[in-house]
Write an enzyme that holds these catalytic residues in place. Structure first.
Site, mmCIF file in Angstrom:
data_model
loop_
_atom_site.group_PDB
_atom_site.id
_atom_site.type_symbol
_atom_site.label_atom_id
_atom_site.label_comp_id
_atom_site.label_asym_id
_atom_site.label_seq_id
_atom_site.Cartn_x
_atom_site.Cartn_y
_atom_site.Cartn_z
ATOM 1 N N SER A 139 -7.373 10.254 4.994
ATOM 2 C CA SER A 139 -6.516 9.112 5.293
ATOM 3 C C SER A 139 -6.014 8.458 4.018
ATOM 4 C CB SER A 139 -7.256 8.087 6.156
ATOM 5 O OG SER A 139 -8.000 7.221 5.331
ATOM 6 N N LYS A 140 -4.801 7.984 4.105
ATOM 7 C CA LYS A 140 -4.201 7.354 2.935
ATOM 8 C C LYS A 140 -4.947 6.076 2.596
ATOM 9 C CE LYS A 140 0.285 8.398 4.173
ATOM 10 N NZ LYS A 140 1.655 7.936 4.250
ATOM 11 N N ARG A 141 -5.520 5.485 3.635
ATOM 12 C CA ARG A 141 -6.269 4.255 3.399
ATOM 13 C C ARG A 141 -7.450 4.524 2.466
ATOM 14 N NH1 ARG A 141 -9.721 2.639 6.640
ATOM 15 N NH2 ARG A 141 -8.976 4.088 8.217
ATOM 16 N N GLY A 187 -7.475 6.774 0.414
ATOM 17 C CA GLY A 187 -6.946 7.172 -0.887
ATOM 18 C C GLY A 187 -7.019 8.669 -1.155
ATOM 19 N N ASP A 207 4.086 6.795 1.667
ATOM 20 C CA ASP A 207 3.801 7.813 0.678
ATOM 21 C C ASP A 207 3.482 9.144 1.378
ATOM 22 O OD1 ASP A 207 3.801 7.829 -2.039
ATOM 23 O OD2 ASP A 207 1.613 7.743 -2.207
#
Ligand code: GLU
Length: 478
Positions: A251-253, A255, A13
């Site tokens: 970070s995408k982690r 969100g 993403d």
């Protein structure tokens, strides 16, 4: 000619950092009458995600960051996907072998593991010790001919320093001893990032490499590669990192780094870009709201600070609300909202009605999704009733049967008619207007936070109003 580029890896993403970098690439090219191009760095086959490239390109379209060349557009230096340029990387790797600046290394994974252990036990940094530098060139060529697997490694200098002339930081010095003989070409014929990025930036005429600070440690390898290939270096700019408000990396982690998430919540591209434009940069006259064009007109790197900026959802929402209330035309806002309504399954009798509702709600939502969440009662009868609204309904519910009668008898539902009627009603009962309006509001919308009552009566119109009031009456009983 100033040529800037973004070189995303299609590994998932799209990240907020990608939009951030693209913004500065775009602005710098625009400011200089140059061009901004897109290249897809898809050489990491393990992390490759087929959907990702489309998502990234689509994102640039949504943001309005148009590019002059790219995988979907083509251009004079294509292909713009690294996986389609493998022969080029091999050609330059071979050239570096020939000139003695790179070498083939035939160690198997087990041998590499043993070398790593040996180095560690000897108190050195784990890695590769460069032992294949000593292979005789004929030997090396013969083994390659015999199809023995190998990687091509860069012969990085063992002494001295390499200086990266960063346009934002000035000279940044790196000890060469700390640079490993990095792999340029892998055994499967795919280049590593280092070789591919240098070859492509050069061949694509990139004059200004603008990218995130996380790439600064790689820059000395790139500088050395430019030198080894005899090419003039581009200008280097390493943008400050985007941090989350707690100080960590976005970070995408966690969100907070996925652009699509913000987009799904109904963040406007203009607002996102405007906010990103204030990450490390500031407008000369201190204004906070500006367009891409305005930013490009006055942009200079002197106004860039390197501390790293906190990217906060609350602030982004504030910008978004500002754009919704003050910047977007009603037409554009309506167009932006329509897909969100469609997704929610809301229908409306006419675009004019929708526009009136949006106008009435305009001060009350900061994201497009929030509009949908807060305005359901304008589109269907099946809206929920909040606890507070229910309490108000019960409190003042005694008025409702009479109100129903009063409203039924009105000739129309225009504010000129409803306002004196309702105010007169409150007066006759000897209560404040709110004591009548609040239960009415609760019955008609399920909420206490809505636009003005007379506006709501006009927008909903006679039939739904009477229906909803009649429906609320039994609620009073329990
Ligand atoms: N492919 C790298 C990335 O994903 C590009 C780094 C660079 O701009 O040199 O960000």
């Amino acid at each position: 000619m100033v040529v800037t580029r973004i070189a995303p890896s299609p590994t998932g993403d799209p990240h907020v950092g990608t939009a951030y970098q693209a913004l500065f690439d775009y602005i710098w090219a625009k400011k200089n009458g140059g061009k901004f191009i897109v290249r897809v760095e898809d050489t990491d086959q393990k992390r490759y995600d087929a959907e990702s490239e489309n998502k990234i390109l689509e994102l640039f379209g949504w943001l309005g960051l148009s590019y002059a060349e790219g995988p979907d557009l083509g251009g004079p230096h294509g292909p713009y996907r690294q996986s389609q340029r493998l022969e080029l990387y091999r050609k330059y790797a071979d050239q570096l072998i020939e000139s003695g600046q790179a070498y083939r290394a035939f160690e198997t994974p087990q041998e590499l593991e043993a070398i790593r252990k040996e180095l560690l036990e000897g108190g050195k940094r784990a890695g590769y010790d460069g032992r294949a530098r000593n292979l005789e060139p004929e030997d090396s060529a013969r083994r390659a001919q015999a199809k023995e697997p190998y990687v091509v490694r860069f012969k990085t200098p063992r002494q001295g320093t390499t200086v990266v002339q960063d346009e934002l930081r000035g000279p940044v010095e790196f000890e060469n001893l700390g640079l490993e003989d990095t792999v340029l070409l892998k055994a499967d014929g795919f280049p590593t990032y280092h070789l591919a990025v240098v070859v492509d930036d050069h061949l694509m005429g990139v004059s200004d490499v603008i990218r995130g600070e996380e790439w600064l440690p790689s820059a000395p390898i790139h500088v050395l590669l430019y030198q080894a290939l005899g090419w003039p270096q581009p200008k280097w700019y390493h943008l400050p990192l985007l941090l989350d408000p707690e100080g960590g990396k976005l970070s995408k982690r966690k969100g907070n780094a996925s652009i699509n998430r913000y987009r799904e919540m109904g963040v406007l591209p203009q607002a996102l870009l405007n906010y990103l434009g204030l990450m490390g940069w500031s407008f000369p006259d201190g204004r906070e709201i500006f367009s891409l064009e305005e930013m490009a007109q006055v942009f200079t790197w002197e106004r860039m600070s390197l501390g790293g900026s906190a990217f906060s959802w609350d602030k982004l929402k504030w910008f978004n609300g500002k754009y919704i209330r003050e910047v977007l035309s009603l037409d554009e806002l309506t167009q932006r909202i329509q897909p969100f309504l469609e997704k929610a399954g809301y229908t409306y009798s006419s675009e004019q009605y929708l526009k009136q509702v949006i106008e009435a709600m305009r001060a009350r939502f900061e994201t497009l999704q929030e509009f949908v969440d807060k305005s359901g009662y304008f589109f269907h009868d099946d809206y929920p009733t909040s606890e507070k609204a229910l309490a108000k309904l019960k409190e003042g519910g005694a008025f409702l049967p009479e109100l129903l009668e009063l409203l039924t008898g009105l000739p129309d539902f225009l504010p000129e008619t409803t306002e004196p009627a309702l105010k007169g009603f409150a007066e006759a009962k000897g209560v404040k207007a709110g004591a009548v309006m609040q239960p009415l509001r609760a019955a008609l919308t399920g909420s206490l936070e809505t636009p003005g009552m007379f506006e709501i009566l006009m927008l909903l119109g006679r039939e739904p109003v009477l229906k909803r009031l009649a429906r609320a009456l039994p609620l009073l009983a329990d």
